[in-house]
Design an enzyme around this catalytic site. Structure first.
Site, PDB file in Angstrom:
ATOM      1  N   GLY A   1      -6.559  -6.184 -10.859  1.00 34.30           N
ATOM      2  CA  GLY A   1      -7.216  -5.239  -9.960  1.00 34.30           C
ATOM      3  C   GLY A   1      -8.162  -4.344 -10.734  1.00 34.30           C
ATOM      4  O   GLY A   1      -9.297  -4.715 -11.059  1.00 34.30           O
ATOM      5  N   ARG A   2      -7.657  -3.154 -11.087  1.00 32.45           N
ATOM      6  CA  ARG A   2      -8.520  -2.154 -11.724  1.00 32.45           C
ATOM      7  C   ARG A   2      -9.118  -2.645 -13.035  1.00 32.45           C
ATOM      8  O   ARG A   2     -10.252  -2.310 -13.367  1.00 32.45           O
ATOM      9  CB  ARG A   2      -7.712  -0.865 -11.962  1.00 32.45           C
ATOM     10  CG  ARG A   2      -7.305  -0.160 -10.667  1.00 32.45           C
ATOM     11  CD  ARG A   2      -6.190   0.818 -10.921  1.00 32.45           C
ATOM     12  NE  ARG A   2      -5.047   0.154 -11.529  1.00 32.45           N
ATOM     13  CZ  ARG A   2      -4.079   0.758 -12.187  1.00 32.45           C
ATOM     14  NH1 ARG A   2      -4.104   2.066 -12.312  1.00 32.45           N
ATOM     15  NH2 ARG A   2      -3.083   0.066 -12.707  1.00 32.45           N
TER      16      ARG A   2
ATOM     17  N   LYS B   1       1.873  -9.883  -0.346  1.00 33.90           N
ATOM     18  CA  LYS B   1       1.845  -9.110  -1.590  1.00 33.90           C
ATOM     19  C   LYS B   1       2.810  -7.947  -1.426  1.00 33.90           C
ATOM     20  O   LYS B   1       2.776  -7.249  -0.413  1.00 33.90           O
ATOM     21  CB  LYS B   1       0.428  -8.595  -1.834  1.00 33.90           C
ATOM     22  CG  LYS B   1       0.321  -7.584  -2.969  1.00 33.90           C
ATOM     23  CD  LYS B   1      -0.928  -7.833  -3.793  1.00 33.90           C
ATOM     24  CE  LYS B   1      -1.113  -6.777  -4.863  1.00 33.90           C
ATOM     25  NZ  LYS B   1      -1.999  -5.702  -4.435  1.00 33.90           N
TER      26      LYS B   1
ATOM     27  N   CYS C   1       0.830  -1.209   0.000  1.00 38.56           N
ATOM     28  CA  CYS C   1       0.000   0.000   0.000  1.00 38.56           C
ATOM     29  C   CYS C   1       0.870   1.267   0.000  1.00 38.56           C
ATOM     30  O   CYS C   1       1.773   1.411   0.825  1.00 38.56           O
ATOM     31  CB  CYS C   1      -0.932   0.003   1.218  1.00 38.56           C
ATOM     32  SG  CYS C   1      -1.975   1.472   1.238  1.00 38.56           S
TER      33      CYS C   1
HETATM   34  C1  LIG Z   1      -8.372   2.164  -4.872  1.00 37.08           C
HETATM   35  C2  LIG Z   1      -7.388   1.029  -4.759  1.00 37.08           C
HETATM   36  C3  LIG Z   1      -7.363   0.284  -3.579  1.00 37.08           C
HETATM   37  C4  LIG Z   1      -6.464  -0.773  -3.433  1.00 37.08           C
HETATM   38  N1  LIG Z   1      -6.457  -1.492  -2.288  1.00 37.08           N
HETATM   39  C5  LIG Z   1      -5.619  -2.552  -2.159  1.00 37.08           C
HETATM   40  C6  LIG Z   1      -5.616  -3.354  -0.990  1.00 37.08           C
HETATM   41  O1  LIG Z   1      -6.354  -3.111  -0.029  1.00 37.08           O
HETATM   42  N2  LIG Z   1      -4.782  -4.409  -0.959  1.00 37.08           N
HETATM   43  C7  LIG Z   1      -3.943  -4.717  -2.001  1.00 37.08           C
HETATM   44  O2  LIG Z   1      -3.212  -5.702  -1.918  1.00 37.08           O
HETATM   45  N3  LIG Z   1      -3.903  -3.970  -3.096  1.00 37.08           N
HETATM   46  C8  LIG Z   1      -4.720  -2.904  -3.203  1.00 37.08           C
HETATM   47  N4  LIG Z   1      -4.687  -2.138  -4.340  1.00 37.08           N
HETATM   48  C9  LIG Z   1      -3.699  -2.447  -5.382  1.00 37.08           C
HETATM   49  C10 LIG Z   1      -4.244  -3.458  -6.383  1.00 37.08           C
HETATM   50  O3  LIG Z   1      -4.555  -4.672  -5.726  1.00 37.08           O
HETATM   51  C11 LIG Z   1      -3.221  -3.761  -7.467  1.00 37.08           C
HETATM   52  O4  LIG Z   1      -2.055  -4.270  -6.886  1.00 37.08           O
HETATM   53  C12 LIG Z   1      -2.852  -2.520  -8.281  1.00 37.08           C
HETATM   54  O5  LIG Z   1      -3.989  -1.744  -8.589  1.00 37.08           O
HETATM   55  C13 LIG Z   1      -2.140  -2.922  -9.579  1.00 37.08           C
HETATM   56  O6  LIG Z   1      -2.912  -3.856 -10.293  1.00 37.08           O
HETATM   57  P1  LIG Z   1      -3.883  -3.411 -11.498  1.00 37.08           P
HETATM   58  O7  LIG Z   1      -3.013  -2.659 -12.485  1.00 37.08           O
HETATM   59  O8  LIG Z   1      -4.428  -4.723 -12.036  1.00 37.08           O
HETATM   60  O9  LIG Z   1      -4.932  -2.537 -10.911  1.00 37.08           O
HETATM   61  C14 LIG Z   1      -5.573  -1.076  -4.494  1.00 37.08           C
HETATM   62  C15 LIG Z   1      -5.601  -0.331  -5.668  1.00 37.08           C
HETATM   63  C16 LIG Z   1      -6.494   0.712  -5.821  1.00 37.08           C
HETATM   64  C17 LIG Z   1      -6.489   1.510  -7.104  1.00 37.08           C
END
Ligand SMILES: Cc1cc2nc3c(=O)[nH]c(=O)nc-3n(C[C@H](O)[C@H](O)[C@H](O)COP(=O)(O)O)c2cc1C
Length: 302
Positions: A208-209, A124, A83
């Site tokens: 994620g997103r 992670k 985070c």
């Molecule tokens: C609003 C938001 C909240 C997130 N909260 C968490 C979380 O609580 N725990 C976590 O491991 N990753 C969290 N992430 C990170 C995502 O899990 C992920 O690692 C990151 O967005 C990159 O992956 P992506 O490009 O597929 O989104 C968060 C990301 C965003 C944008």
């Protein structure tokens, strides 16, 4: 959102957002508030388990809270060392701990030692805080602590969410440890998924997103015959969107409803131009019922 994404299908596992652990044992009501799925017989959806993620830097307290999460029904524990939020990093949580691999090790080990051997404990991480110099050391610390697997978000804290994600760094990490590694970052479509697998050399990918922006992404990855064309998939999405509205209305204070709907429509707009049109239509509307009226008129009745 988890309920909805579980229904669209395609995932093997989901993980909660983090539960922040300080030096106290959190009361069950905190776990239930953040992970309402714990209240049903099975924490997850059908054959998709929902892993509970903890964030903190006090090994003993993390261990006690992990045990509590398991008592309450968590199927496994994941630990957050990624985070980037200032408030979280200020209190020694998330990615700031990547500056201290020994602390990362102690946190994972405390949880691993506390929970039964048949329960998976995972971590992670990002590639680092300011730079990537400790990436391998952190991954090795996590492995040495007994983690079952490691998810790597392929950016440093300083890189935030800015593309690119450095998938080649995940391969470096994977080749320096023996536990399974899950690749994460910037997977927005099935082509990204396959390139990410190839570059990272990982068999598993966390999205994620991209999944929130395209709720059929996991399904499209699993099943290449599942529709990808935008108009066809938008039509398929409509009932899920109405379902989301009903779920939000049922669970969230009325004054926050419009915000939640707009937040998701904005993310959907990254994938669906149709969502941007809908967003523009409700942009100035703050009344939950009237937001619902527009959605029902545009998406069909429930
Ligand atoms: C609003 C938001 C909240 C997130 N909260 C968490 C979380 O609580 N725990 C976590 O491991 N990753 C969290 N992430 C990170 C995502 O899990 C992920 O690692 C990151 O967005 C990159 O992956 P992506 O490009 O597929 O989104 C968060 C990301 C965003 C944008």
């Amino acid at each position: 959102m988890r309920r909805l994404l579980a229904k669209t299908g395609g995932a093997d596992q989901m993980v909660t957002e983090f539960i922040r652990v300080n030096d106290t044992l959190l009361p069950p009501k905190i776990f239930h508030k953040l992970v309402p799925e714990l209240e049903s017989d099975y924490c997850g959806y059908g054959d998709i388990p929902l892993v509970v993620q903890l964030l903190g830097s006090d090994p003993e307290s993390l261990a006690n809270n992990a045990l509590r999460a398991l008592e309450l029904g968590a199927p496994a524990i994941d630990m957050n060392f990624g985070c980037p939020a200032k408030t979280v990093n200020k209190s020694r949580g998330g990615s700031i701990l990547l500056k201290e691999p020994e602390v990362v090790h102690d946190c994972v080990k405390a949880v691993r030692d506390a929970v039964p051997a048949n329960i998976q404990v995972s971590a992670k991480m990002r590639l680092g805080y300011e730079d990537k110099s400790l990436a391998i050391e952190n991954a090795q610390a996590i492995e040495a602590a007994g983690a079952s697997y490691l998810t790597v978000h392929a950016r440093t804290k300083v890189e935030g969410y800015k593309p690119p994600a450095h998938w080649e760094w995940i391969a470096k990490i994977k080749n320096s440890i023996d536990i399974p590694v899950i690749a994460n970052g910037e997977v927005w479509n099935p082509d990204d998924y396959w390139r990410c697998r190839e570059v990272s050399e990982c068999d598993d990918v966390m999205i994620g997103r991209g999944w929130v922006a395209n709720p059929f992404l996991a399904r499209q990855i699993k099943d290449e015959t599942f529709p990808r064309e935008l108009e066809e998939s938008w039509q398929l999405l409509k009932p899920y969107m109405l379902g989301f509205y009903n779920d939000v209305i049922a669970h969230i204070e009325e004054r926050h409803v419009h915000g939640r709907i707009k937040q998701w429509l904005q993310m959907l707009s990254w994938h669906y131009p149709q969502a941007k049109i809908l967003f523009d239509e409700i942009r100035t509307e703050r009344n939950a019922q009237r937001v619902g009226d527009v959605l029902k008129a545009r998406l069909g009745s429930v």
